[in-house]
Design a protein around this motif. Structure first.
Motif, short mmCIF file in Angstrom:
data_model
loop_
_atom_site.label_atom_id
_atom_site.label_comp_id
_atom_site.label_asym_id
_atom_site.label_seq_id
_atom_site.Cartn_x
_atom_site.Cartn_y
_atom_site.Cartn_z
N ARG A 179 0.83 -1.21 0.00
CA ARG A 179 0.00 0.00 0.00
C ARG A 179 0.86 1.26 0.00
N LEU A 180 2.06 1.13 0.51
CA LEU A 180 2.97 2.28 0.56
C LEU A 180 3.61 2.49 -0.81
N GLU A 181 3.60 3.70 -1.27
CA GLU A 181 4.16 4.01 -2.58
C GLU A 181 5.51 4.72 -2.41
N GLU A 182 6.40 4.43 -3.33
CA GLU A 182 7.70 5.10 -3.34
C GLU A 182 7.51 6.54 -3.82
N VAL A 183 7.86 7.49 -2.97
CA VAL A 183 7.76 8.91 -3.33
C VAL A 183 9.11 9.58 -3.03
N ASP A 184 9.36 10.68 -3.76
CA ASP A 184 10.66 11.36 -3.61
C ASP A 184 10.69 12.30 -2.41
N ASP A 185 9.57 12.82 -2.03
CA ASP A 185 9.53 13.79 -0.93
C ASP A 185 9.83 13.08 0.39
N PRO A 186 10.95 13.40 1.05
CA PRO A 186 11.31 12.72 2.29
C PRO A 186 10.35 13.01 3.43
N MET A 187 9.53 14.05 3.29
CA MET A 187 8.59 14.40 4.33
C MET A 187 7.20 13.79 4.11
N ASP A 188 7.03 13.15 2.96
CA ASP A 188 5.75 12.52 2.68
C ASP A 188 5.52 11.37 3.69
N PRO A 189 4.32 11.25 4.25
CA PRO A 189 4.07 10.20 5.26
C PRO A 189 4.39 8.78 4.77
N GLN A 190 4.12 8.53 3.51
CA GLN A 190 4.41 7.19 3.00
C GLN A 190 5.92 6.96 2.90
N ARG A 191 6.66 8.02 2.49
CA ARG A 191 8.12 7.92 2.45
C ARG A 191 8.68 7.73 3.85
N VAL A 192 8.14 8.44 4.82
CA VAL A 192 8.59 8.32 6.21
C VAL A 192 8.32 6.90 6.73
N ALA A 193 7.15 6.35 6.37
CA ALA A 193 6.81 5.01 6.83
C ALA A 193 7.74 3.96 6.21
N LEU A 194 8.04 4.11 4.93
CA LEU A 194 8.96 3.17 4.28
C LEU A 194 10.34 3.22 4.93
N ASP A 195 10.83 4.45 5.22
CA ASP A 195 12.13 4.58 5.86
C ASP A 195 12.11 3.98 7.27
N ALA A 196 11.00 4.15 7.98
CA ALA A 196 10.89 3.62 9.33
C ALA A 196 10.91 2.08 9.30
N LEU A 197 10.23 1.50 8.32
CA LEU A 197 10.25 0.04 8.20
C LEU A 197 11.64 -0.46 7.83
#
Length: 289
Positions: A179-197
């Protein structure tokens, strides 16, 4: 009286004496004939009775032989029918196990390619139907076959279900992750969630290398897990239960070892079932009620 008169009188006297004698002889002859007839009749009756008894005995022997032949033929037919019924039940079970294993593996494999919710629903339904068909086939085996064959079938089901349960759960985790999409914005919630995982994965890997040596690694792993929880909730894409499911399967998991064991054990149990079924059908295995 002349001589002719005297001769006539003598002849008449002789005739008078001869009549009773003839009657007496005739009576004797009649009695002898009656006795002979009675003896002949009794002998005939005895012969007829003996012939009748012999005929009855022969008929009974013929009937018994025919009845034994019919019973033997019926028994052979029943034995053959039971063997064919068991062969069909065993073959159906083996095929059902194969179809369930294939459906579960396909579910897990396709979940890694983002097939979409509709396709995943189809795959989950196919896996559930195949599992039910396998369990139904196992019940038929238990009813038709001896107890040792039923026990062997049940062991196959246990290992197949353990393997399938892991694949279904992993497929669900994979779908949650996708469900999480790869996005370039490091502040995007989905980007933050991917980095946290990703950070949680690295922390659990380090802890796995030194599970009992560094308390700092445990603290680091706990902090990374909490961060992943907060980041996933912030995306708005997950229910709380989904967050716990996804985070709980990051890093080494006891079910992974169980899955590996089940894969190997399933092959062994399937082989044991096939061997027992083949021996039973060929009449070389131990008899069991």
């Amino acid at each position: 009286m002349d001589l002719q008169g005297l001769g006539a009188i003598a002849a008449a006297g002789v005739a008078a004496v001869g009549v009773p004698a003839a009657l007496l002889v005739g009576r004797w002859q009649m009695k002898a004939a009656v006795r002979t007839a009675e003896e002949t009749g009794r002998a005939g009756i005895a012969q007829a009775e003996a012939t009748a008894r012999a005929g009855i005995q022969q008929a009974e022997a013929t009937y018994k032989a025919a009845l034994d032949a019919v019973r033997a033929e019926a028994s052979a037919a029943q034995t053959q029918w039971r063997r064919e019924a068991r062969r069909e039940a065993y073959a159906t079970f083996v095929l059902a196990v194969h179809q369930f294993v294939t459906a579960s593996e396909r579910l897990f494999a396709e979940s890694r390619g983002a097939p979409g919710e509709e396709r995943m629903a189809e795959l989950r339904a196919a896996s559930s139907e195949a599992e039910q068909a396998m369990l139904t086939a196992a019940v038929i085996v238990e009813l038709e076959g001896p107890s040792r064959i039923g026990v062997a079938a049940r062991k196959v089901c246990v290992e197949a279900e353990l393997k399938g349960r892991w694949e279904r759960h992993r497929a669900m985790v994979q779908q949650l992750y996708l469900r999480l999409e790869e996005v370039d914005d490091p502040m995007d919630p989905q980007r933050v969630a991917l980095d946290a995982l990703s950070d949680l994965q690295a922390a659990t890997a380090r802890l796995d290398v030194h599970p009992h040596r560094d308390e700092g690694l445990r603290i680091e792993e706990d902090q990374a897990r909490n961060a992943a929880h907060r980041a996933l909730i912030a995306t708005g894409l997950y229910e709380l239960a989904d967050v716990f499911t996804l985070v709980g399967y990051i890093g080494p998991h006891p079910d992974d070892e169980l899955y590996d064991r089940s894969c190997g054990q399933l092959q062994e149990e399937r082989y044991d079932f096939m061997t027992a079924a083949r021996d039973e059908l060929e009449g070389t295995g131990p008899s069991s009620a």
